[in-house]
Scaffold this active site. Structure first.
Site, PDB file in Angstrom:
ATOM      1  N   CYS A  29      43.247  61.028  61.310  1.00 57.37           N
ATOM      2  CA  CYS A  29      42.237  61.151  60.380  1.00 57.37           C
ATOM      3  C   CYS A  29      42.000  62.305  59.688  1.00 57.37           C
ATOM      4  CB  CYS A  29      41.047  60.463  60.835  1.00 57.37           C
ATOM      5  SG  CYS A  29      39.654  60.522  59.492  1.00 57.37           S
ATOM      6  N   CYS A  32      38.384  63.311  59.116  1.00 53.66           N
ATOM      7  CA  CYS A  32      37.818  63.643  60.303  1.00 53.66           C
ATOM      8  C   CYS A  32      38.092  65.032  60.774  1.00 53.66           C
ATOM      9  CB  CYS A  32      38.198  62.781  61.420  1.00 53.66           C
ATOM     10  SG  CYS A  32      38.159  60.984  61.276  1.00 53.66           S
TER      11      CYS A  32
END
Length: 105
Positions: A29, A32
């Site tokens: 991600c 993230c």
């Protein structure tokens, strides 16, 4: 300040005391990774805040238990009680706003 990577079975034990940010993420991600930099700066500057890293691919029970529908998702806990939630890659000001709510409400 503590930074801990933990499986779902130890989550309650780890977060039962103190101020915690629970970072629900996946390794692939991009947002993230961006948010991780923000969180690390915050906990470096605020040693009373702890961080628990929760990889929802390694421990899928996290997603079900905490209703994580997307990553990144942050939960803000005070003595084990969830005080706030933030979904998405936000900047430092927004994350600190959630921390303040966690600490003082």
């Amino acid at each position: 300040m503590a930074v801990i990577k933990v499986g779902e079975e130890k989550f309650d034990e780890v977060t039962k005391e103190g101020i915690w940010i629970a970072d629900f993420y996946t390794d692939h991600c991009g947002p993230c990774k961006v948010l991780d930099v923000v969180i690390n700066q915050i906990i470096f500057d605020n040693p009373m805040i702890n961080l628990v890293k929760c990889n929802i691919e390694e421990s899928p029970a996290y997603a079900d238990r905490f209703k994580v529908e997307g990553t990144p998702t942050l939960l803000f806990l005070n003595d084990g009680e969830i005080k706030d939630r933030l979904v998405g890659a936000w900047g430092r000001d927004k994350v600190e706003e959630c921390i303040s709510k966690c600490m003082y409400e």
